[in-house]
Write a protein that holds these residues in place. Structure first.
Motif, PDB file in Angstrom:
ATOM      1  N   TYR A 106       5.522 -23.284   4.851  1.00  0.00           N
ATOM      2  CA  TYR A 106       4.519 -24.157   4.062  1.00  0.00           C
ATOM      3  C   TYR A 106       3.321 -23.221   3.762  1.00  0.00           C
ATOM      4  O   TYR A 106       2.760 -22.701   4.705  1.00  0.00           O
ATOM      5  CB  TYR A 106       4.182 -25.504   4.746  1.00  0.00           C
ATOM      6  N   GLN A 107       3.049 -23.386   2.579  1.00  0.00           N
ATOM      7  CA  GLN A 107       1.960 -22.482   1.988  1.00  0.00           C
ATOM      8  C   GLN A 107       0.700 -23.154   1.839  1.00  0.00           C
ATOM      9  O   GLN A 107       0.673 -24.323   1.369  1.00  0.00           O
ATOM     10  CB  GLN A 107       2.248 -21.697   0.646  1.00  0.00           C
ATOM     11  N   ALA A 108      -0.371 -22.395   2.148  1.00  0.00           N
ATOM     12  CA  ALA A 108      -1.731 -22.988   2.083  1.00  0.00           C
ATOM     13  C   ALA A 108      -2.584 -22.413   0.739  1.00  0.00           C
ATOM     14  O   ALA A 108      -2.073 -21.767   0.084  1.00  0.00           O
ATOM     15  CB  ALA A 108      -2.665 -22.367   3.332  1.00  0.00           C
ATOM     16  N   PRO A 109      -3.536 -23.216   0.406  1.00  0.00           N
ATOM     17  CA  PRO A 109      -4.302 -22.793  -0.576  1.00  0.00           C
ATOM     18  C   PRO A 109      -4.994 -21.437  -0.400  1.00  0.00           C
ATOM     19  O   PRO A 109      -5.143 -21.116   0.701  1.00  0.00           O
ATOM     20  CB  PRO A 109      -5.320 -23.874  -1.040  1.00  0.00           C
ATOM     21  N   VAL A 113     -13.032 -17.075  -5.693  1.00  0.00           N
ATOM     22  CA  VAL A 113     -12.528 -16.039  -4.765  1.00  0.00           C
ATOM     23  C   VAL A 113     -11.311 -16.054  -4.274  1.00  0.00           C
ATOM     24  O   VAL A 113     -10.969 -17.037  -3.301  1.00  0.00           O
ATOM     25  CB  VAL A 113     -13.551 -15.890  -3.486  1.00  0.00           C
ATOM     26  N   PRO A 114     -10.410 -15.078  -4.294  1.00  0.00           N
ATOM     27  CA  PRO A 114      -8.825 -15.119  -3.944  1.00  0.00           C
ATOM     28  C   PRO A 114      -9.075 -14.520  -2.458  1.00  0.00           C
ATOM     29  O   PRO A 114      -9.919 -13.474  -2.164  1.00  0.00           O
ATOM     30  CB  PRO A 114      -8.404 -14.153  -4.654  1.00  0.00           C
ATOM     31  N   VAL A 115      -8.598 -15.352  -1.582  1.00  0.00           N
ATOM     32  CA  VAL A 115      -8.577 -15.319  -0.276  1.00  0.00           C
ATOM     33  C   VAL A 115      -7.032 -15.077   0.208  1.00  0.00           C
ATOM     34  O   VAL A 115      -6.090 -15.456  -0.300  1.00  0.00           O
ATOM     35  CB  VAL A 115      -9.292 -15.924   0.731  1.00  0.00           C
ATOM     36  N   PRO A 116      -6.528 -14.553   1.416  1.00  0.00           N
ATOM     37  CA  PRO A 116      -5.124 -14.381   1.772  1.00  0.00           C
ATOM     38  C   PRO A 116      -4.548 -15.807   1.790  1.00  0.00           C
ATOM     39  O   PRO A 116      -5.430 -16.797   2.153  1.00  0.00           O
ATOM     40  CB  PRO A 116      -5.294 -13.744   3.418  1.00  0.00           C
ATOM     41  N   MET A 117      -3.297 -16.103   1.406  1.00  0.00           N
ATOM     42  CA  MET A 117      -2.464 -17.192   1.358  1.00  0.00           C
ATOM     43  C   MET A 117      -1.833 -17.187   2.759  1.00  0.00           C
ATOM     44  O   MET A 117      -1.042 -16.280   2.936  1.00  0.00           O
ATOM     45  CB  MET A 117      -1.609 -17.236   0.300  1.00  0.00           C
ATOM     46  N   LEU A 118      -2.150 -18.169   3.526  1.00  0.00           N
ATOM     47  CA  LEU A 118      -1.336 -18.487   4.776  1.00  0.00           C
ATOM     48  C   LEU A 118      -0.094 -19.111   4.270  1.00  0.00           C
ATOM     49  O   LEU A 118       0.050 -20.117   3.795  1.00  0.00           O
ATOM     50  CB  LEU A 118      -2.225 -19.221   5.868  1.00  0.00           C
ATOM     51  N   GLU A 119       0.779 -18.672   5.229  1.00  0.00           N
ATOM     52  CA  GLU A 119       2.117 -19.428   5.185  1.00  0.00           C
ATOM     53  C   GLU A 119       2.627 -19.534   6.449  1.00  0.00           C
ATOM     54  O   GLU A 119       3.135 -18.360   7.071  1.00  0.00           O
ATOM     55  CB  GLU A 119       3.258 -18.586   4.069  1.00  0.00           C
ATOM     56  N   PHE A 120       2.714 -20.681   7.091  1.00  0.00           N
ATOM     57  CA  PHE A 120       3.380 -20.825   8.203  1.00  0.00           C
ATOM     58  C   PHE A 120       4.794 -20.851   8.357  1.00  0.00           C
ATOM     59  O   PHE A 120       5.182 -21.739   7.734  1.00  0.00           O
ATOM     60  CB  PHE A 120       2.700 -22.267   8.931  1.00  0.00           C
ATOM     61  N   LYS A 121       5.363 -19.915   9.242  1.00  0.00           N
ATOM     62  CA  LYS A 121       6.765 -20.131   9.482  1.00  0.00           C
ATOM     63  C   LYS A 121       7.111 -20.599  11.074  1.00  0.00           C
ATOM     64  O   LYS A 121       6.939 -19.541  11.586  1.00  0.00           O
ATOM     65  CB  LYS A 121       7.605 -18.916   9.136  1.00  0.00           C
ATOM     66  N   MET A 122       7.396 -21.871  11.310  1.00  0.00           N
ATOM     67  CA  MET A 122       7.480 -22.242  12.300  1.00  0.00           C
ATOM     68  C   MET A 122       8.976 -22.715  12.930  1.00  0.00           C
ATOM     69  O   MET A 122       9.665 -23.141  11.824  1.00  0.00           O
ATOM     70  CB  MET A 122       6.527 -23.579  12.812  1.00  0.00           C
ATOM     71  N   ALA A 123       9.467 -22.415  14.009  1.00  0.00           N
ATOM     72  CA  ALA A 123      10.805 -22.602  14.555  1.00  0.00           C
ATOM     73  C   ALA A 123      10.744 -23.413  15.856  1.00  0.00           C
ATOM     74  O   ALA A 123       9.834 -23.142  16.767  1.00  0.00           O
ATOM     75  CB  ALA A 123      11.235 -21.301  14.808  1.00  0.00           C
ATOM     76  N   PHE A 124      11.401 -24.385  16.017  1.00  0.00           N
ATOM     77  CA  PHE A 124      11.531 -25.280  17.099  1.00  0.00           C
ATOM     78  C   PHE A 124      12.949 -25.310  17.749  1.00  0.00           C
ATOM     79  O   PHE A 124      13.936 -25.652  17.133  1.00  0.00           O
ATOM     80  CB  PHE A 124      10.936 -26.635  16.727  1.00  0.00           C
TER      81      PHE A 124
END
Length: 309
Positions: A190-193, A226-237
């Protein structure tokens, strides 16, 4: 430190970042095609508890249960100062100078907590077309991505790219699948702003100071320039088979969301952003692109800037 001063400090750190790059930083040549502009941050779960220092600051137990990555001290009373006071290395992330806190609603199978059983990946990417314009996060910036109150349709059509829930050969599920191939794992990305208003480190709803880029032009809107890093969580359960009892502490699978509270060492974050994101590389947690080894790396074997013990 004010947010404007924090941004200036980050910009200054970025200007100095090249001095800390190991190997040959170089400039991409005409044949050096840019396909990525990112680096990974690998962090293991540290703990889980019903706290949320962004949404319910100072109120332990007021939230649904969250699983925390990164800074080991994160709790309801967490502040920028407390994250930094934890001290170098007091984190489950590979980079000991990343004292940031990352958290998301805990996954449960019935009433049994399901924690990731290995280091999870948080990507730091460019969310804008002009990847060379991305700036490091100012220290203390925090926000919430996604919503526990989202409908399934809202989750599916979230502004950032979303792949939904996956397991085995089942992809693009907008709720947690009812069955998964035994031995597989449940995944979500899921990607963040990635556009900041340049002023506020937080906002009343913990979202308004951030925005997604325009989906067509991939540029930041004028009110979030202001463009900042786009975080993308890649989680595994580690859960599979009968998934009928699997849910989030916040509700159905489409209530997925996550929080970020930045407490990186500014010099280290600036070096990673400059070399990997601005440099158009696909970096590992040490800031090294195995496909372009001639470009060098950022961090030493201890995942710290050269010269730091």
């Amino acid at each position: 430190m004010s947010s404007k001063l924090a941004l200036l400090a980050c910009a200054a750190a970025a200007a100095l970042a090249a001095a800390f790059l190991t190997g040959t930083a170089g400039t991409a040549g005409a044949d050096d095609v840019v396909t990525h502009h990112e680096f990974q941050v690998n962090c293991s779960p540290s703990h889980h508890q019903p706290d949320d220092p962004i949404v319910y600051p100072g109120l332990p137990g007021a939230s649904h249960d969250h699983t925390f990555l990164g800074n080991n001290t994160t709790n309801a009373n967490t502040t920028t100062e407390s994250l930094l006071a934890a001290g170098t290395g007091n984190t489950t992330c590979l980079a000991p100078d990343d004292l940031s806190a990352y958290w998301f609603p805990t996954v449960l199978n019935g009433d049994q907590v399901v924690l990731p059983n290995f280091a999870q990946v948080v990507y730091y990417k460019s969310g804008v077309l002009d990847y060379k314009s991305v700036k490091p996060f100012p220290q203390g910036l925090r926000y919430l991505a996604g919503s526990m109150n989202a409908t399934q349709d809202e989750f599916q059509h979230a502004p950032g790219a979303i792949e939904g829930w996956e397991c085995g050969e089942s992809f693009h599920n907008w709720d947690i699948p009812v069955t998964c191939t035994p031995g597989s794992q449940l995944n979500i990305r899921y990607q963040a702003p990635s556009c900041w208003d340049g002023v506020h480190l937080d906002s009343a709803d913990h979202r308004s100071h951030m925005a997604y880029p325009d989906p067509v032009s991939l540029t930041c809107p004028a009110d979030h320039p202001v463009p900042v890093p786009m975080l993308e969580f890649k989680m595994a359960f580690p859960v599979s088979g009968d998934m009928s009892g699997v849910h989030l502490a916040s509700g159905r699978g489409y209530s997925w969301h996550y929080d970020f509270f930045n407490a990186w060492d500014p010099e280290t974050l600036a070096a990673m952003v400059t070399h990997c994101i601005n440099g158009g590389l696909q970096c590992d947690p040490r800031g090294f692109d195995v496909y372009k080894p001639d470009r060098g790396g950022v961090l030493g074997p201890n995942y710290r800037l050269p010269g730091r013990p």
